[in-house]
Design a protein around this motif. Sequence first.
Motif, PDB file in Angstrom:
ATOM      1  N   THR A   1       0.832  -1.205   0.000  1.00 21.02           N
ATOM      2  CA  THR A   1       0.000   0.000   0.000  1.00 21.02           C
ATOM      3  C   THR A   1       0.867   1.256   0.000  1.00 21.02           C
TER       4      THR A   1
ATOM      5  N   ALA B   1      -4.077   3.178   3.225  1.00 22.54           N
ATOM      6  CA  ALA B   1      -4.905   3.020   2.022  1.00 22.54           C
ATOM      7  C   ALA B   1      -5.757   4.253   1.773  1.00 22.54           C
TER       8      ALA B   1
ATOM      9  N   SER C   1      -6.112   0.359  -3.279  1.00 24.01           N
ATOM     10  CA  SER C   1      -6.203   0.989  -1.956  1.00 24.01           C
ATOM     11  C   SER C   1      -7.563   0.743  -1.323  1.00 24.01           C
TER      12      SER C   1
END
Length: 368
Positions: free
Chosen positions: A190, A260, A345
Motif C-alpha cells: 500500500t 490506504a 487501496s
Amino acid sequence: MPIPPALGHSASTAYVTAAADGRAASLRLDLSVTDSASLVPMDINRDRQITWGELLDAQPALAAVLASNLQLSRGGKGCTYMSESLAMTEHNGEPYVRFNLAYACAARGALSLDYRLLFARDASHRALAQIRADGDTTAALLSPTHNHLNNHLNTAGNSAANGRSTLVNFWREGVAHILAGYDHLLFLLTLLLPCVLLRTKGGRWQPSPGIAPAVRQIVAVVTAFTLGHSITLALVILGYIPQPGPWIETAIALSIVLAALNNLTPLLPQPGWLLAAALGLLHGFGFAGALRDIGLEGGQLLLPLLGFNLGVESGQLLVVAIVLPLLLGLRRYPFYRTGVVAGGSCCAAVLGAIWMLQTLGILGPLAP
C-alpha cells in the motif's frame, strides 16, 4: 472455568525450553490452547470452549502425543520420560498450556532436542526453542525443515558454529515472516503503490516525470519503514520497552486502513517516507511479538535479533525487486491511477477494516 479462546488469525507458535543438571533434565513446552486441542479432542460438550476440567481429562492422551513427538537425548543416548504437569500461561494475549516434563538422562554430553509436534498438520507452525546445559545456551526457530536443536559443549569452535547457525536460522525465519505476514506485506504494498506518482496541490496523482525520482521515493519509503520497525523491534527484544498487549494487532490493521485511505485522499502528513517511518514503529511491535518470549537475555539476544531483522529486510527487498519494474512500467497509464492505486487501496482498506474488527472480536474469521 472456561479458558478464553484464541484469536482466529494468530500464528501457530510454541515455546520450548530444555535444561539439564546432572542426570535430571526438564523440558518446558508452552503450546496454545488452540494447538493443544488440535492434537487431542478436548471440547467434549462442543460448546467451542475448553475448560480446565476438559484439559485435565485430556492430559493422559496429550502426554502420549508429546512423548512420541518430543525426543530429548544427552550424549547421543535417549532420555527417559518420567512425568509431566500442566499449568496455564499466556503469550501475546493468547492462552497457552504449559507442559512441565521431567526426564532422566545421561550425566554428560551435549543435550539435543527433536521436535515434531504439529508440523504434519500445519507447515507454518514454528517452535521458538532453547537448550541450556553445560554453561551454554543455544536457541533456534524450529520448523518442518529444521526440527533438531543441539546444545554443543562450550568450546570456541562449537560456539562459533552455534552463532552462525543461530544467525542463519533467524534470518530464514525473518524472510518467511515478512513473506507470510499478510498484514505487514499488504501495508508495504500500500505504501509502494503511489511511490511512482506525484500528488498535485489539488490532491490528484500524476505520473512521476522520470524513473530516478520514482526510485528515490521508493528507496526513501522502504528505508523509513525499515528504520521505524527496526527501532521498536530492537527496543522490545532488548527489554527497554514492554511488549504491548493484543491491541497492537488492532493498531497494525488500522495502519493499513490509514495508509490506504491516504492514497485515495490526503489525510496524513507528507512526504510518504514520514508516514512509513511513523507507522513502521507500530509494525516493529508486531515483529517483536514472538521473539520477545524467547527467554534469552543480554548479549544472547543479539544474534537472533540481527538475523531476524536481516531476514525481514531481505524479504522486503525481494518484494520491492518484484513490484518495482511493474510500478515503473505502468505509472504513465491512467488505469494505474484509477484501477491499481485507487482500486487496490480500496481493497486494502476493506481488508484492514475486516482484520481490525476480527482483532476486536466483533467479526469472526471469514474462513470456516
